[in-house]
Design a protein around this motif. Sequence first.
Motif, PDB file in Angstrom:
ATOM      1  N   LEU A 124      14.971 -17.272  46.180  1.00  0.00           N
ATOM      2  CA  LEU A 124      14.657 -15.877  46.483  1.00  0.00           C
ATOM      3  C   LEU A 124      13.527 -15.374  45.599  1.00  0.00           C
ATOM      4  N   HIS A 125      13.554 -15.763  44.338  1.00  0.00           N
ATOM      5  CA  HIS A 125      12.495 -15.354  43.404  1.00  0.00           C
ATOM      6  C   HIS A 125      11.145 -15.917  43.837  1.00  0.00           C
ATOM      7  N   GLU A 126      11.125 -17.169  44.286  1.00  0.00           N
ATOM      8  CA  GLU A 126       9.873 -17.791  44.728  1.00  0.00           C
ATOM      9  C   GLU A 126       9.366 -17.136  46.003  1.00  0.00           C
ATOM     10  N   LEU A 127      10.263 -16.803  46.919  1.00  0.00           N
ATOM     11  CA  LEU A 127       9.857 -16.094  48.134  1.00  0.00           C
ATOM     12  C   LEU A 127       9.290 -14.720  47.793  1.00  0.00           C
ATOM     13  N   ASN A 128       9.947 -14.032  46.877  1.00  0.00           N
ATOM     14  CA  ASN A 128       9.523 -12.688  46.496  1.00  0.00           C
ATOM     15  C   ASN A 128       8.127 -12.692  45.880  1.00  0.00           C
ATOM     16  N   ASN A 129       7.812 -13.766  45.131  1.00  0.00           N
ATOM     17  CA  ASN A 129       6.510 -13.868  44.481  1.00  0.00           C
ATOM     18  C   ASN A 129       5.494 -14.652  45.300  1.00  0.00           C
ATOM     19  N   LEU A 130       5.836 -14.948  46.553  1.00  0.00           N
ATOM     20  CA  LEU A 130       4.936 -15.596  47.508  1.00  0.00           C
ATOM     21  C   LEU A 130       4.474 -16.974  47.039  1.00  0.00           C
ATOM     22  N   GLY A 131       5.316 -17.650  46.259  1.00  0.00           N
ATOM     23  CA  GLY A 131       4.950 -18.971  45.775  1.00  0.00           C
ATOM     24  C   GLY A 131       5.464 -20.100  46.641  1.00  0.00           C
ATOM     25  N   TRP A 132       6.305 -19.785  47.628  1.00  0.00           N
ATOM     26  CA  TRP A 132       6.935 -20.823  48.449  1.00  0.00           C
ATOM     27  C   TRP A 132       5.922 -21.449  49.408  1.00  0.00           C
ATOM     28  N   LYS A 133       5.713 -22.761  49.294  1.00  0.00           N
ATOM     29  CA  LYS A 133       4.809 -23.523  50.154  1.00  0.00           C
ATOM     30  C   LYS A 133       3.416 -22.905  50.223  1.00  0.00           C
ATOM     31  N   LYS A 134       2.913 -22.376  49.111  1.00  0.00           N
ATOM     32  CA  LYS A 134       1.617 -21.712  49.150  1.00  0.00           C
ATOM     33  C   LYS A 134       0.475 -22.686  49.423  1.00  0.00           C
ATOM     34  N   GLU A 135       0.650 -23.971  49.048  1.00  0.00           N
ATOM     35  CA  GLU A 135      -0.400 -24.938  49.335  1.00  0.00           C
ATOM     36  C   GLU A 135      -0.615 -25.074  50.838  1.00  0.00           C
ATOM     37  N   VAL A 136       0.490 -25.127  51.576  1.00  0.00           N
ATOM     38  CA  VAL A 136       0.409 -25.276  53.035  1.00  0.00           C
ATOM     39  C   VAL A 136       0.007 -23.972  53.697  1.00  0.00           C
ATOM     40  N   ARG A 137       0.552 -22.866  53.220  1.00  0.00           N
ATOM     41  CA  ARG A 137       0.308 -21.569  53.854  1.00  0.00           C
ATOM     42  C   ARG A 137      -1.081 -21.003  53.570  1.00  0.00           C
ATOM     43  N   ILE A 138      -1.614 -21.271  52.374  1.00  0.00           N
ATOM     44  CA  ILE A 138      -2.855 -20.622  51.960  1.00  0.00           C
ATOM     45  C   ILE A 138      -4.021 -21.592  51.891  1.00  0.00           C
ATOM     46  N   PHE A 139      -3.889 -22.631  51.071  1.00  0.00           N
ATOM     47  CA  PHE A 139      -5.045 -23.464  50.767  1.00  0.00           C
ATOM     48  C   PHE A 139      -5.493 -24.323  51.949  1.00  0.00           C
ATOM     49  N   ALA A 140      -4.567 -24.947  52.655  1.00  0.00           N
ATOM     50  CA  ALA A 140      -4.939 -25.812  53.779  1.00  0.00           C
ATOM     51  C   ALA A 140      -5.668 -25.047  54.886  1.00  0.00           C
ATOM     52  N   PRO A 141      -5.148 -23.892  55.364  1.00  0.00           N
ATOM     53  CA  PRO A 141      -5.861 -23.151  56.409  1.00  0.00           C
ATOM     54  C   PRO A 141      -7.252 -22.681  55.983  1.00  0.00           C
ATOM     55  N   TYR A 142      -7.399 -22.281  54.728  1.00  0.00           N
ATOM     56  CA  TYR A 142      -8.707 -21.806  54.265  1.00  0.00           C
ATOM     57  C   TYR A 142      -9.737 -22.932  54.252  1.00  0.00           C
ATOM     58  N   GLN A 143      -9.302 -24.149  53.928  1.00  0.00           N
ATOM     59  CA  GLN A 143     -10.242 -25.271  53.925  1.00  0.00           C
ATOM     60  C   GLN A 143     -10.750 -25.560  55.329  1.00  0.00           C
ATOM     61  N   LYS A 144      -9.908 -25.386  56.319  1.00  0.00           N
ATOM     62  CA  LYS A 144     -10.331 -25.569  57.709  1.00  0.00           C
ATOM     63  C   LYS A 144     -11.344 -24.493  58.110  1.00  0.00           C
ATOM     64  N   THR A 145     -11.177 -23.298  57.565  1.00  0.00           N
ATOM     65  CA  THR A 145     -12.115 -22.223  57.867  1.00  0.00           C
ATOM     66  C   THR A 145     -13.480 -22.497  57.242  1.00  0.00           C
ATOM     67  N   PHE A 146     -13.482 -23.000  56.006  1.00  0.00           N
ATOM     68  CA  PHE A 146     -14.747 -23.383  55.383  1.00  0.00           C
ATOM     69  C   PHE A 146     -15.495 -24.377  56.268  1.00  0.00           C
ATOM     70  N   GLU A 147     -14.780 -25.362  56.767  1.00  0.00           N
ATOM     71  CA  GLU A 147     -15.404 -26.380  57.608  1.00  0.00           C
ATOM     72  C   GLU A 147     -15.836 -25.806  58.950  1.00  0.00           C
ATOM     73  N   ALA A 148     -15.056 -24.864  59.485  1.00  0.00           N
ATOM     74  CA  ALA A 148     -15.391 -24.265  60.780  1.00  0.00           C
ATOM     75  C   ALA A 148     -16.702 -23.478  60.731  1.00  0.00           C
ATOM     76  N   ILE A 149     -17.044 -22.924  59.562  1.00  0.00           N
ATOM     77  CA  ILE A 149     -18.302 -22.180  59.448  1.00  0.00           C
ATOM     78  C   ILE A 149     -19.424 -23.058  58.884  1.00  0.00           C
ATOM     79  N   GLY A 150     -19.142 -24.364  58.779  1.00  0.00           N
ATOM     80  CA  GLY A 150     -20.177 -25.312  58.380  1.00  0.00           C
ATOM     81  C   GLY A 150     -20.370 -25.501  56.891  1.00  0.00           C
ATOM     82  N   ASN A 151     -19.364 -25.155  56.093  1.00  0.00           N
ATOM     83  CA  ASN A 151     -19.473 -25.286  54.638  1.00  0.00           C
ATOM     84  C   ASN A 151     -18.426 -26.253  54.092  1.00  0.00           C
ATOM     85  N   MET A 152     -18.663 -26.722  52.876  1.00  0.00           N
ATOM     86  CA  MET A 152     -17.727 -27.645  52.239  1.00  0.00           C
ATOM     87  C   MET A 152     -16.464 -26.917  51.788  1.00  0.00           C
TER      88      MET A 152
END
Length: 284
Positions: free
Chosen positions: A203-231
């Motif tokens: 519950l504490h991890e959910l409350n602080n938005l730390g649960w699966k943040k690699e999958v929820r945040i970092f992975a989608p953003y990397q796809k967006t970088f590539e979609a606009i033609g950047n590394m």
Amino acid sequence: MKHFKIQAVIAFLILAAITVLFPLHIEEAIFELSLYVTPVLFAIFIAFSISERLSRIDKIRENDSIERSSLEMLNSFIESNSPENHKEVNGLIDEYLMATLDYSIEDYYKTRPYYEKISKALYSIKNDRVNDFSVYILSKIHEAREQTVTLISDYMSKFEWLIYYVLGAGVLVPFLVMNNGSFLNVAFVMLIILSVILLLSFLHELNNLGWKKEVRIFAPYQKTFEAIGNMRYFPESLMGNKKVKKIAGDNYRVGHFPNPYPNFEGKNIKKVDVFQKGKGAEND
């Protein structure tokens, strides 16, 4: 979150030691009643809060998807309809995405200046078609941003945590008091202690938005970088995370910060090329 995990481990060790070394074995009707009532109350409250915190994360993720897809559409539209302005707009979108990763999720609202730079650049373009599309796309991004900022700031109160700690203690105390020291009894009590602490930690991890943040945040953003033609891009503080390293791939950028967070002055971005042998090379 790190401090809470340490406290959770310490609490488990203390309670486990009491269970093993000091079996109390007190038979009282009040404790027998608590064995039925308190766990039910704890289960109802914790289930409700976990469900509500998960819904909050899902809504943030939905808004984030709207924002990223809108930026991808904006980049493609400018490239097709105003190619002379594409490099500037693409660079500003890139800066905005990087800033979103540079700031902690609690400081997401601080990315607003980067968003406003995109707005100013779009409104300065003398093209009616671009202007009409800019108004539409920026309104979507603005709405998603405002909702996200509100959701991020919606943390559980200290009073709510107090209720959970009291209920958690209410679940554990009867089992500790009625523990007779037998192997089965000790094993069962240890299981109950571990379950309560794990639920509160989750519950504490959910409350602080730390649960699966690699999958929820970092992975989608990397796809967006590539979609606009950047590394792909990562702040240097994340590169020690094994899950993030898997997301990084073979070629990506790393942001280096000479000053303590959140001072980004002197930020230096380096490109990283990963070879098959596992060695890496960084270039400015």
